[in-house]
Scaffold this active site. Structure first.
Site, PDB file in Angstrom:
ATOM      1  N   ASP A 255       3.932   3.128  -1.852  1.00 17.12           N
ATOM      2  CA  ASP A 255       4.183   4.212  -2.804  1.00 17.12           C
ATOM      3  C   ASP A 255       2.846   4.632  -3.427  1.00 17.12           C
ATOM      4  OD1 ASP A 255       6.912   5.123  -4.654  1.00 17.12           O
ATOM      5  OD2 ASP A 255       4.906   5.553  -5.433  1.00 17.12           O
ATOM      6  N   ILE A 256       2.630   5.923  -3.538  1.00 21.58           N
ATOM      7  CA  ILE A 256       1.356   6.443  -4.038  1.00 21.58           C
ATOM      8  C   ILE A 256       1.161   6.137  -5.536  1.00 21.58           C
ATOM      9  CG2 ILE A 256       2.096   8.768  -4.760  1.00 21.58           C
ATOM     10  CD1 ILE A 256      -0.302   9.877  -3.206  1.00 21.58           C
TER      11      ILE A 256
ATOM     12  N   HIS B 270      13.023   1.780  -2.449  1.00 21.66           N
ATOM     13  CA  HIS B 270      11.805   1.204  -3.016  1.00 21.66           C
ATOM     14  C   HIS B 270      11.896  -0.317  -2.887  1.00 21.66           C
ATOM     15  CE1 HIS B 270      10.591   4.809  -5.548  1.00 21.66           C
ATOM     16  NE2 HIS B 270      11.877   5.096  -5.337  1.00 21.66           N
TER      17      HIS B 270
ATOM     18  N   HIS C 205      15.388   7.123   0.639  1.00 21.38           N
ATOM     19  CA  HIS C 205      14.410   6.038   0.734  1.00 21.38           C
ATOM     20  C   HIS C 205      14.803   4.892  -0.171  1.00 21.38           C
ATOM     21  CE1 HIS C 205      13.143   8.800  -2.466  1.00 21.38           C
ATOM     22  NE2 HIS C 205      12.678   7.730  -3.090  1.00 21.38           N
TER      23      HIS C 205
ATOM     24  N   GLU D  26      13.233  12.180  -7.262  1.00 13.15           N
ATOM     25  CA  GLU D  26      11.987  12.950  -7.141  1.00 13.15           C
ATOM     26  C   GLU D  26      11.831  13.543  -5.742  1.00 13.15           C
ATOM     27  OE1 GLU D  26       8.396  10.723  -8.248  1.00 13.15           O
ATOM     28  OE2 GLU D  26       7.251  12.062  -6.947  1.00 13.15           O
TER      29      GLU D  26
HETATM   30  P1  5GP Z   1      12.360   8.732  -6.225  1.00  9.36           P
HETATM   31  O1  5GP Z   1      12.641   9.962  -5.415  1.00  9.36           O
HETATM   32  O2  5GP Z   1      13.093   7.513  -5.714  1.00  9.36           O
HETATM   33  O3  5GP Z   1      12.596   8.938  -7.697  1.00  9.36           O
HETATM   34  O4  5GP Z   1      10.808   8.392  -6.116  1.00  9.36           O
HETATM   35  C1  5GP Z   1       9.989   8.918  -5.110  1.00  9.36           C
HETATM   36  C2  5GP Z   1       8.759   8.047  -4.977  1.00  9.36           C
HETATM   37  O5  5GP Z   1       7.924   8.629  -3.988  1.00  9.36           O
HETATM   38  C3  5GP Z   1       7.909   7.893  -6.243  1.00  9.36           C
HETATM   39  O6  5GP Z   1       7.795   6.526  -6.572  1.00  9.36           O
HETATM   40  C4  5GP Z   1       6.572   8.517  -5.879  1.00  9.36           C
HETATM   41  O7  5GP Z   1       5.464   7.833  -6.423  1.00  9.36           O
HETATM   42  C5  5GP Z   1       6.576   8.453  -4.366  1.00  9.36           C
HETATM   43  N1  5GP Z   1       5.819   9.537  -3.742  1.00  9.36           N
HETATM   44  C6  5GP Z   1       5.893  10.865  -4.024  1.00  9.36           C
HETATM   45  N2  5GP Z   1       5.055  11.578  -3.260  1.00  9.36           N
HETATM   46  C7  5GP Z   1       4.413  10.667  -2.471  1.00  9.36           C
HETATM   47  C8  5GP Z   1       3.389  10.804  -1.460  1.00  9.36           C
HETATM   48  O8  5GP Z   1       2.917  11.887  -1.137  1.00  9.36           O
HETATM   49  N3  5GP Z   1       2.980   9.658  -0.873  1.00  9.36           N
HETATM   50  C9  5GP Z   1       3.486   8.427  -1.195  1.00  9.36           C
HETATM   51  N4  5GP Z   1       3.001   7.362  -0.546  1.00  9.36           N
HETATM   52  N5  5GP Z   1       4.450   8.270  -2.141  1.00  9.36           N
HETATM   53  C10 5GP Z   1       4.894   9.378  -2.774  1.00  9.36           C
END
Ligand code: 5GP
Length: 132
Positions: free
Chosen positions: A29-30, A95, A93, A88
């Site tokens: 995760d970035i 985590h 996905h 987001e």
């Molecule tokens: P969620 O959708 O479960 O709330 O979180 C999405 C996750 O994707 C976040 O933890 C965010 O840091 C990660 N994320 C968003 N854009 C990127 C990216 O371009 N590269 C990577 N490696 N992770 C990302």
């Protein structure tokens, strides 16, 4: 329009890759909430994880299990936790979050400051332990 994760899968955006199969990819995760915070992503673009077909949902968990085993072996957390939120990025996905101590903040709002150098190192040591 393709999701950011599809762009990563296609190699259009870089990532610290941990593992890949025909159907799944795992990368750091970035914005990690802990060192070794990894995303496990089915390549099929589906927004909501519970809209995945049963077999793909099952395979996603099995792929996550392999990656978690590699985290456990290389980074030696107490255990690896799982979070599914998906608010987001509209591409299903999981985590995987290494939990190093009791009381660790495992909220996705948390921030671990991990340098790019350390991200590279983590990707190397965890990916080495993924059993194909
Ligand atoms: P969620 O959708 O479960 O709330 O979180 C999405 C996750 O994707 C976040 O933890 C965010 O840091 C990660 N994320 C968003 N854009 C990127 C990216 O371009 N590269 C990577 N490696 N992770 C990302």
């Amino acid at each position: 329009m393709s999701t950011i994760f599809t762009k990563i899968i296609r190699g259009e955006i870089p990532c610290h890759k941990i593992a890949e199969s025909e159907t799944h990819i795992a990368f750091l995760d970035i914005n990690p909430i802990a060192e070794g915070h990894i995303l496990v992503v089915p390549k099929q673009e589906t927004d909501y994880i519970f809209d995945l077909p049963d077999n793909l949902l099952g395979d996603t968990m099995v792929f996550a299990k392999k990656v978690a085993a590699a985290i456990d072996k290389s980074l030696k957390p107490i255990r690896t936790g799982i979070i599914v939120e998906g608010l987001e990025v509209p591409h299903a996905h999981i985590h995987l979050v290494p939990i190093y101590r009791e009381g660790q903040d495992v909220s996705l709002r948390n921030k671990a400051n991990v340098s790019d150098e350390r991200m590279k190192e983590i990707a190397k040591i965890v990916s080495k332990e993924v059993k194909q």
